[in-house]
Design a protein around this motif. Sequence first.
Motif, PDB file in Angstrom:
ATOM      1  N   MET A   1      -2.064   7.103   5.247  1.00 29.91           N
ATOM      2  CA  MET A   1      -2.661   6.133   4.319  1.00 29.91           C
ATOM      3  C   MET A   1      -2.445   6.544   2.871  1.00 29.91           C
ATOM      4  SD  MET A   1      -6.749   5.279   4.156  1.00 29.91           S
ATOM      5  CE  MET A   1      -7.331   6.922   3.803  1.00 29.91           C
ATOM      6  N   CYS A   2      -2.043   5.705   2.028  1.00 31.10           N
ATOM      7  CA  CYS A   2      -1.563   4.351   2.183  1.00 31.10           C
ATOM      8  C   CYS A   2      -0.160   4.287   1.570  1.00 31.10           C
ATOM      9  CB  CYS A   2      -2.499   3.396   1.467  1.00 31.10           C
ATOM     10  SG  CYS A   2      -1.909   1.695   1.338  1.00 31.10           S
ATOM     11  N   PRO A   3       0.850   4.072   2.428  1.00 30.09           N
ATOM     12  CA  PRO A   3       2.234   4.196   1.961  1.00 30.09           C
ATOM     13  C   PRO A   3       2.585   3.291   0.781  1.00 30.09           C
ATOM     14  CG  PRO A   3       2.123   3.236   4.175  1.00 30.09           C
ATOM     15  CD  PRO A   3       0.765   3.750   3.853  1.00 30.09           C
ATOM     16  N   SER A   4       2.065   2.078   0.778  1.00 22.47           N
ATOM     17  CA  SER A   4       2.458   1.183  -0.320  1.00 22.47           C
ATOM     18  C   SER A   4       1.857   1.654  -1.644  1.00 22.47           C
ATOM     19  CB  SER A   4       2.057  -0.263  -0.021  1.00 22.47           C
ATOM     20  OG  SER A   4       0.725  -0.327   0.417  1.00 22.47           O
TER      21      SER A   4
ATOM     22  N   THR B   1      -5.349   0.305   0.042  1.00 21.21           N
ATOM     23  CA  THR B   1      -6.292  -0.238   1.036  1.00 21.21           C
ATOM     24  C   THR B   1      -7.551  -0.759   0.341  1.00 21.21           C
ATOM     25  OG1 THR B   1      -5.486   1.591   2.389  1.00 21.21           O
ATOM     26  CG2 THR B   1      -7.230   0.227   3.319  1.00 21.21           C
TER      27      THR B   1
ATOM     28  N   ARG C   1      -6.985  -3.989  -1.404  1.00 23.72           N
ATOM     29  CA  ARG C   1      -6.836  -5.099  -0.445  1.00 23.72           C
ATOM     30  C   ARG C   1      -8.197  -5.497   0.106  1.00 23.72           C
ATOM     31  NH1 ARG C   1      -1.863  -1.795   1.395  1.00 23.72           N
ATOM     32  NH2 ARG C   1      -0.286  -2.882   0.168  1.00 23.72           N
TER      33      ARG C   1
ATOM     34  N   CYS D   1       1.533  -4.365   2.402  1.00 22.28           N
ATOM     35  CA  CYS D   1       0.865  -3.636   3.488  1.00 22.28           C
ATOM     36  C   CYS D   1       1.818  -3.624   4.678  1.00 22.28           C
ATOM     37  CB  CYS D   1      -0.453  -4.304   3.867  1.00 22.28           C
ATOM     38  SG  CYS D   1      -1.157  -3.639   5.398  1.00 22.28           S
ATOM     39  N   VAL D   2       2.207  -2.436   5.117  1.00 23.05           N
ATOM     40  CA  VAL D   2       3.200  -2.347   6.195  1.00 23.05           C
ATOM     41  C   VAL D   2       2.538  -2.295   7.574  1.00 23.05           C
ATOM     42  CG1 VAL D   2       5.064  -1.328   4.839  1.00 23.05           C
ATOM     43  CG2 VAL D   2       3.321   0.159   5.836  1.00 23.05           C
ATOM     44  N   SER D   3       1.239  -2.560   7.603  1.00 21.97           N
ATOM     45  CA  SER D   3       0.487  -2.575   8.870  1.00 21.97           C
ATOM     46  C   SER D   3       0.671  -1.287   9.658  1.00 21.97           C
ATOM     47  CB  SER D   3       0.916  -3.776   9.729  1.00 21.97           C
ATOM     48  OG  SER D   3       0.674  -4.966   9.031  1.00 21.97           O
ATOM     49  N   CYS D   4       0.668  -0.186   8.939  1.00 20.50           N
ATOM     50  CA  CYS D   4       0.916   1.109   9.587  1.00 20.50           C
ATOM     51  C   CYS D   4      -0.316   1.619  10.322  1.00 20.50           C
ATOM     52  CB  CYS D   4       1.345   2.127   8.538  1.00 20.50           C
ATOM     53  SG  CYS D   4       0.038   2.526   7.365  1.00 20.50           S
ATOM     54  N   LYS D   5      -1.463   1.037  10.075  1.00 16.00           N
ATOM     55  CA  LYS D   5      -2.739   1.462  10.671  1.00 16.00           C
ATOM     56  C   LYS D   5      -3.169   2.852  10.213  1.00 16.00           C
ATOM     57  CE  LYS D   5      -1.962  -1.349  14.775  1.00 16.00           C
ATOM     58  NZ  LYS D   5      -2.298  -1.636  16.146  1.00 16.00           N
ATOM     59  N   GLY D   6      -2.538   3.341   9.146  1.00 20.83           N
ATOM     60  CA  GLY D   6      -2.961   4.631   8.603  1.00 20.83           C
ATOM     61  C   GLY D   6      -4.436   4.581   8.236  1.00 20.83           C
ATOM     62  N   CYS D   7      -4.845   3.455   7.647  1.00 16.81           N
ATOM     63  CA  CYS D   7      -6.247   3.339   7.239  1.00 16.81           C
ATOM     64  C   CYS D   7      -7.173   3.288   8.450  1.00 16.81           C
ATOM     65  CB  CYS D   7      -6.453   2.118   6.355  1.00 16.81           C
ATOM     66  SG  CYS D   7      -5.607   0.644   6.933  1.00 16.81           S
TER      67      CYS D   7
ATOM     68  N   MET E   1      -6.892  -2.306   7.860  1.00 17.10           N
ATOM     69  CA  MET E   1      -6.239  -3.373   7.105  1.00 17.10           C
ATOM     70  C   MET E   1      -5.143  -4.057   7.913  1.00 17.10           C
ATOM     71  SD  MET E   1      -6.453  -5.143   4.458  1.00 17.10           S
ATOM     72  CE  MET E   1      -7.803  -4.242   3.724  1.00 17.10           C
ATOM     73  N   ALA E   2      -4.505  -3.334   8.826  1.00 20.68           N
ATOM     74  CA  ALA E   2      -3.445  -3.968   9.615  1.00 20.68           C
ATOM     75  C   ALA E   2      -4.031  -5.145  10.396  1.00 20.68           C
ATOM     76  CB  ALA E   2      -2.826  -2.944  10.554  1.00 20.68           C
TER      77      ALA E   2
HETATM   78  S1  SF4 Z   1      -2.174  -0.609   7.164  1.00 19.99           S
HETATM   79 FE1  SF4 Z   1      -3.596   0.395   5.765  1.00 19.99          FE
HETATM   80  S2  SF4 Z   1      -2.611   2.328   5.194  1.00 19.99           S
HETATM   81 FE2  SF4 Z   1      -1.022   1.007   6.122  1.00 19.99          FE
HETATM   82  S3  SF4 Z   1      -0.081  -0.036   4.362  1.00 19.99           S
HETATM   83 FE3  SF4 Z   1      -1.700  -1.378   5.136  1.00 19.99          FE
HETATM   84  S4  SF4 Z   1      -3.480  -0.838   3.898  1.00 19.99           S
HETATM   85 FE4  SF4 Z   1      -2.025   0.834   3.640  1.00 19.99          FE
END
Ligand code: SF4
Length: 1014
Positions: free
Chosen positions: A607-610, A621, A624, A653-659, A669-670
């Motif tokens: 979290m959070c690549p973007s 995050t 958003r 948001c790349v929907s990485c689920k890091g958050c 956030m994903a």
């Molecule tokens: S899923 Fe969460 S951590 Fe990943 S890019 Fe979106 S907001 Fe950032």
Amino acid sequence: MSAPVAQPLVFHPGRSRGDLAARLSRAVEGDVLFDAAARGRYATDASIYQIDPVGVLVPKSADDVRTAIAICREHEVPVLPRGAGSSQCGQTVGAALVIDHSKHLSRIGAFDRAAMTVDVEPGVVLDQLNAFLKPHGLWFPVDVSTSAQATLGGMAGNNSCGSRSIAYGNMVHNVLAIDAILSDGTEARFGPEREMDGAPRRVGELLRGLRAIGAREHEEIERNVPKVLRRVGGYNIDVCCAQSERPYTADGSVNFAHLLVGSEGTLAWTRELTLKLAPVPAHRALGVVNFPTLRKAMECARHLVGLGPSAVELVDRTMIGLARDNPAFRPVVDRALIGEPDAILLVEFIGETRDGPIGRLRDLVALMGDLGLPGSVVEMTDTGAQKALWEMRKAGLNIMMSLKGDGKPVSFIEDCAVPLEHLAEYVDRLTQVFDKHGTRGTWYAHASVGTLHVRPILDMRRDGAAKMRAIAEEASAMVREYKGAFSGEHGDGLVRSEWVGWQFGPRLSRAFEEIKDLFDPAGLMNPGKIVRGTRMDDASLFRFPPGHRTQALATALDWSAWNVQSDPVDGTLTPPGTGGDPAGGFAKAVEMCNNNGHCRKFDAGTMCPSYRVTRDEEHLTRGRANTLRLALSGRLGANALASESVRAALELCVSCKGCRRECPTGVDMAKMKIEALYQRRRTHGLPFRDRLIAHLPRWAPWAARVPWLANLRNTLPGAAKLSEVWLGLSARRSLPAWRRDTFLRDAAVSRDDAASASADVVLFADTFTNYFEPENAHAALAVLGAAGHRVHVARAVEADAEPSRPLCCGRTYLAAGLVDEAKSEARRVVAALLPHVERGAAIIGLEPSCLLSLRDEFLVMGLGDAAQRLSDNAFLIEEFLAREHRAGRLALPLAALPQKRALLHAHCHQKAFDAVTATQTVLGFIPGLAVELIETSCCGMAGSFGYDAAHYDVSVKMAELALLPAVRAAAPDTLIVADGTSCRHQIADLTRVDGNREAVHAIRVLESALAGAH
Ligand code: SF4
Ligand SMILES: Cc1cc2nc3c(=O)[nH]c(=O)nc-3n(C[C@H](O)[C@H](O)[C@H](O)COP(=O)(O)OP(=O)(O)OC[C@H]3O[C@@H](n4cnc5c(N)ncnc54)[C@H](O)[C@@H]3O)c2cc1C
Ligand code: SF4
């Protein structure tokens, strides 16, 4: 003293916002953000407050700030400096032009190793500075819990204090000089008095005024400024006669920078700071003292301090329990416990030789025996174990904040400092106050300096304000009785400025106003903080003010688990769906973000690549979550989920689920992006390109029949360019190549339904594996077969509307917000797999984003209990093999490979579901193979994200953060392992020009290591 009296400026919206924005845009290089969503994102910090700023400036340089202050002066608009915005008291919210220096003003300047000093711009983050200093054996020792995001400018603004303040002091003890810009444009370096002779005339007058106030109020200062180390309220008016038990300077001299420290942006804008550094202690030892009662721990604290520790930190029973509930922290905490203690104290010793701290650890053990608690100390000399325990302690507040429902732990008496001899009584009495008001608090943190953190759970939308006032009154009376400080760490801001008069008395309050007016006669700098504050319980300034409404929403996903309320005393939750959220729980899920800013960390985890790439609040995050909260509460207009503001905030948001894993309160956030996209599609429909990608599982069977045609995009000159023009797919990308030999069409893959009934493993071949990389599925069959498993390959049931179409988890539909279509794919999967689950077979997948959607999104699609049962039995293949190994059932004949090293890049969803260790474990079964995990965030490809021409640059920057440098540095015979299909594609695509590295799925590595395979 006849300084003009400043009044807090009130900005009248509409009067000059447009003019101001236009003038700023013309005059500065940085970003000028005046739209409602951007302002909303800067209307909050980690406090309970919310005030719409006039606008936001993200300056490119100090020149931008100079210009902006001058323009604001003309427009009579206040200025509010801001770093990470992690203040807990509302310091960084106000009706002002917010100047966010965290993006660009983050340069580390002159560094003098011998003198142990460094100059930094205000936006340098503490962890960034300490990473720079580490090779030199130095650090900046004000170790705040928010070290990964707190900026030095903000830390100075708040006079922040770390866990080791007993050894190193607070910010005020560690700042040597501040180069400041005053609101009238005057610039000066504030530092040691003896070095300020050449200051501008205006500053000379100011200093004379300060000295006069100091001399006049000398007795009052001695009488009313608390003598404790942890006193951060008011101005440091004792700069000329320090009252702190630790003098501000080693030789007792006067340093005027110390007046700016803790001034919360109300006196001047900090352009640069000169900091005093300390050697990194060569050796540390930690003693964890286990106590049968919290009271006993508090009684012992002062005796422990006598041993000269660098920290004594409390963790109480509730927090121990919460930490043990967290899979990441459980083993860490368990190592520190003896039985079931009510509280533990972490006592740290540091020294230049190993024997020093170890010797004092022995003294601690002996002392605890003398204090009637023999055998109560867990001795930790291993640095890894110590570090892990400190991480758990640092996460303390965040762990607590994960409470669902409207009642939240509220910060307003969380840092009262009382002398150690009164600590036990203070804790007892305050606990009784909480009981009286029908709430509870969790106690933790800085026992060494009498600053215990405690936040009663209050519902600020209902009766919270009244309870807050009542509890504050009673706590303050105790603090006075014990001669402590009401604000021992977090400062004044909006919650405590009204208490400044109470703490320091009317005379010193007036003196504070004089100081403010000397520096800032026009009252431009962050008005309403420290002096002339508002009432702490002015609910109109709350993030959830009276009348806060959430708009009704028919959601596509099931958010009822968030739609609950919790009991403030015992934390019991009401049943799902009963929380009263008209958005079905979506709004409550969004509101879980408490703005602590942990998502701004940049050097560890995902979290959070973007944000790591853009450093924009909008692409964070927190930004958003705030945008969605504003949209759901109607503050961005009608149907705002379909608005451009929401689209823009979610775009990167790349929907990485890091958050999902790393946000302490679990903001996912994903998942929220899926919901928001769904709502947007209802208004705007879906562009052709998105529709094409989303429906891939439907047209894939046709493309696989004519792969030469489908692959023309990659091979025909000019086709890639055309695809960029027509579809927005970057011409700089190759697309995954279609295959005729898809896995499910392979004759060798049995369709024998009779055999399926006896299979103990069911392989779910996802769309990407089946069409683009069938060799991975074949490898899975080989490995599972070699391990003695009977494998059935999953297919749609006969009764399915399209029985011959392969199963698909629906990931491409989810990514486009086509939730109904995703649900129908999910239903096919459940129908096909559930019978196998019910007869005890394990469901296995290869592609993390596909298999793990069975454990994640399937649970919020309204599929009932069947989805839960499937989820409980669905595993990535490495998870399954590791489980078999743990159970002593795995007999996999593996031989050494020619390669001796494997570099592993974990897919973000693997990380989010704690599935990375399993991959490391099973690769570790291969004799002689050293497996090294690369510390990466998202690879940047993230499904179709990186193929989009508009995302190409961001995608490459994400990959360049850590992944690509590690891959490039790897020796040619190092295996690169990545389980994500898009990760593998990203690596191949971006190393094409400089190395041509191919990554493989872990199962292929295992397959090649099968005895006899080579
Ligand atoms: S899923 Fe969460 S951590 Fe990943 S890019 Fe979106 S907001 Fe950032
Ligand atoms: C979970 C959590 C844990 C925390 N733990 C700690 C802790 O251990 N110790 C501690 O002391 N605090 C702690 N805090 C509070 C906060 O994180 C710290 O005070 C931190 O140092 C603030 O840094 P920031 O960059 O977020 O500053 P901000 O919040 O952005 O700003 C802080 C103040 O400084 C002023 N300011 C910022 N930049 C400038 C500038 N260039 N010129 C003049 N004024 C400026 C602002 O106006 C504001 O008044 C914690 C907060 C949270 C949410
Ligand atoms: S999204 Fe999570 S980590 Fe980020 S500010 Fe909100 S609560 Fe904190």
